[in-house]
Write an enzyme that holds these catalytic residues in place. Structure first.
Site, PDB file in Angstrom:
ATOM      1  N   LYS A  45       0.672  -1.181   0.148  1.00 43.28           N
ATOM      2  CA  LYS A  45       0.055   0.094   0.011  1.00 43.28           C
ATOM      3  C   LYS A  45       0.909   1.307   0.001  1.00 43.28           C
ATOM      4  O   LYS A  45       0.261   2.438  -0.151  1.00 43.28           O
ATOM      5  CB  LYS A  45      -0.792   0.154   1.247  1.00 43.28           C
ATOM      6  CG  LYS A  45      -2.121  -0.807   1.071  1.00 43.28           C
ATOM      7  CD  LYS A  45      -3.215  -0.195   0.322  1.00 43.28           C
ATOM      8  CE  LYS A  45      -4.268  -1.325  -0.375  1.00 43.28           C
ATOM      9  NZ  LYS A  45      -3.858  -1.565  -1.673  1.00 43.28           N
ATOM     10  N   TYR A  83      -7.035  -4.758  -1.962  1.00 41.09           N
ATOM     11  CA  TYR A  83      -5.885  -4.809  -2.367  1.00 41.09           C
ATOM     12  C   TYR A  83      -5.692  -4.141  -3.869  1.00 41.09           C
ATOM     13  O   TYR A  83      -4.638  -3.462  -4.201  1.00 41.09           O
ATOM     14  CB  TYR A  83      -5.659  -6.545  -2.941  1.00 41.09           C
ATOM     15  CG  TYR A  83      -4.396  -6.755  -3.063  1.00 41.09           C
ATOM     16  CD1 TYR A  83      -3.370  -7.275  -2.284  1.00 41.09           C
ATOM     17  CD2 TYR A  83      -3.906  -6.707  -4.479  1.00 41.09           C
ATOM     18  CE1 TYR A  83      -2.054  -7.742  -2.770  1.00 41.09           C
ATOM     19  CE2 TYR A  83      -2.592  -7.075  -4.767  1.00 41.09           C
ATOM     20  CZ  TYR A  83      -1.628  -7.463  -3.830  1.00 41.09           C
ATOM     21  OH  TYR A  83      -0.348  -7.924  -4.173  1.00 41.09           O
TER      22      TYR A  83
HETATM   23  C1  PHB Z   1       6.763  -6.730  -4.528  1.00 35.86           C
HETATM   24  O1  PHB Z   1       7.980  -6.119  -4.144  1.00 35.86           O
HETATM   25  O2  PHB Z   1       6.884  -6.964  -5.657  1.00 35.86           O
HETATM   26  C2  PHB Z   1       5.729  -6.543  -3.505  1.00 35.86           C
HETATM   27  C3  PHB Z   1       5.825  -6.211  -2.223  1.00 35.86           C
HETATM   28  C4  PHB Z   1       5.013  -6.378  -1.366  1.00 35.86           C
HETATM   29  C5  PHB Z   1       3.694  -6.903  -1.805  1.00 35.86           C
HETATM   30  C6  PHB Z   1       3.439  -7.340  -3.249  1.00 35.86           C
HETATM   31  C7  PHB Z   1       4.718  -7.178  -4.075  1.00 35.86           C
HETATM   32  O3  PHB Z   1       2.690  -7.163  -1.098  1.00 35.86           O
END
Ligand code: PHB
Length: 397
Positions: free
Chosen positions: A302, A390
């Protein structure tokens, strides 16, 4: 000593990461001049690994304001995620549940697109500055002082000052203690993050809960992958060889039937976990946005999305503030932005505590957590809150 070179502008921005640059871009579209400075060089910012998931609204903002035509071309649309626990994996179908998707597009690319767009438009953005200081915040003409990369000292007088200077914000510290409230939460774990030269292990992200701890399988490109696993906050990257990392990751995801494609690990870092909010997000003629005002643990991805949502609202309110020569819109900004901030705080806290192995957990806590994951994945109404949070709640109000 030569006196500092004076600069006059409407908005002075401390911090030229994605939030500061997006704000400068939005203001310039509204005909408002700004100067943005950053202690880091452009190269340093480009090379810092950050999260990689954009909400639908963040993608729309980049495209609609003409910052990025790459986000669709080079990014990957993800219509869902895998939630793996209890020996199985469950897909949360964002498109089916809420008609929205997330976009895998790293923060470093968002920054590059914004920095290119600002350079193309001839904006005043200065990287690699030193001796940054702000003052006269409650006067009509707050000041930003800095020394540029060539060693020339400057004094910027502006109508408004914005702190988009990240989680170690210098601007935030300028708000007197009696004028603000700080909310904190620490977590007893961190993430060990790696980049690996390997093909993707799955078409979408895997959020994996296992008795050995949480793991997140993310991606970057067809040949480069980003993965994380829950670790001790005091973990030393030097103690973790490639073999040790792969066997830990395989054990965690293998518990739920996944197998990872391995390859050489090219980067390893420990990321601290913290929830933080400073309220209100304004003081005098200073406003804070993004990580300078609030940080979230990375589980819900986020951080960047919230920073972009902040500056979208802030640009509107600064436009009113400039037109009306009033500070009242700054309070309105703070109130409007905090609504989303606290939803994202809850979402990030909830994702974090639902998916990690909690060191103090009793057997009851462990079984309850499994019950929570089962109720979430077991029905569309259980999954819908995750899908909505999300992919991002409806736009700023
Ligand atoms: C990412 O760095 O790809 C990443 C980090 C945290 C998340 C999802 C993706 O919750």
């Amino acid at each position: 000593m030569t006196p500092p070179t004076p600069i006059r502008t409407q908005v002075a921005i401390v911090g030229a990461g994605p939030a500061g640059l997006m704000l400068s871009h939005l203001l310039s579209s509204a005909g408002i001049e700004s100067v943005a400075v950053d202690l880091r060089s452009r190269r340093e910012i480009e090379e810092t690994q950050r999260a990689g998931i954009l909400e639908q609204g963040s993608v729309d903002l980049l495209v609609e304001t003409g910052v990025s035509d790459r986000v669709h071309r080079d990014g990957y649309r993800h219509g869902g995620i895998e939630l793996a626990f209890g020996g199985a994996s469950h897909r949360i179908d964002f498109e089916g549940l809420v008609g929205a998707a997330a976009q895998l597009y790293p923060q470093t690319d968002v920054f590059i697109d914004l920095a290119d767009a600002r350079a193309r438009d001839g904006a005043d953005v200065r990287f690699g500055v030193t001796d940054v200081g702000v003052g006269d915040l409650t006067s009509e003409r707050p000041v930003l002082r800095f020394t540029d990369a060539e060693g020339v000292a400057h004094e910027v007088r502006a109508d408004f000052l914005v702190g988009t200077d990240g989680s170690r914000s210098l601007c935030r510290r300028e708000v007197p203690e009696q004028e603000r409230t700080q909310y904190f939460r620490e977590y007893p774990f961190a993430w060990f993050g790696i980049l690996a030269e390997a093909p993707p292990s799955a078409p979408e992200l895997i959020y994996n809960h296992s008795p050995r701890g949480f793991a997140l399988i993310s991606q970057r490109t067809e040949t480069l992958q980003r993965m994380y696993f829950q670790c001790d906050p005091a973990a030393d990257v030097g103690d973790w060889s490639d073999d040790r990392i792969w066997s830990e990751l395989q054990a965690r995801v293998g518990h739920n039937g996944h197998v990872l494609q391995e390859g050489p690990i090219t980067s390893r870092t420990v990321l601290p976990f913290r929830s933080f909010v400073q309220e209100p997000m304004h003081h005098g003629r200073l406003v804070l946005a993004g990580d300078a005002a609030h940080t979230v643990p990375p589980t819900g991805a986020k951080g960047l999305n919230l920073a972009l949502a902040d500056v979208r609202v802030l640009a509107e309110e600064l436009e009113r503030a400039v037109a009306q020569r009033s500070t009242e819109p700054l309070a309105t900004y703070s109130e409007r932005a905090l609504g989303r901030v606290w939803k994202a705080q809850h979402f990030s806290y909830w994702m974090t505590t639902m998916l990690h192995t909690l060191p103090e957990a009793t057997p009851f806590d462990v079984r309850r957590q499994e019950g929570e994951l089962a109720s979430l994945t077991g029905s569309p109404s259980g999954s819908a809150y995750l899908a909505e949070g999300y992919t991002g709640w409806p736009g700023p109000r």
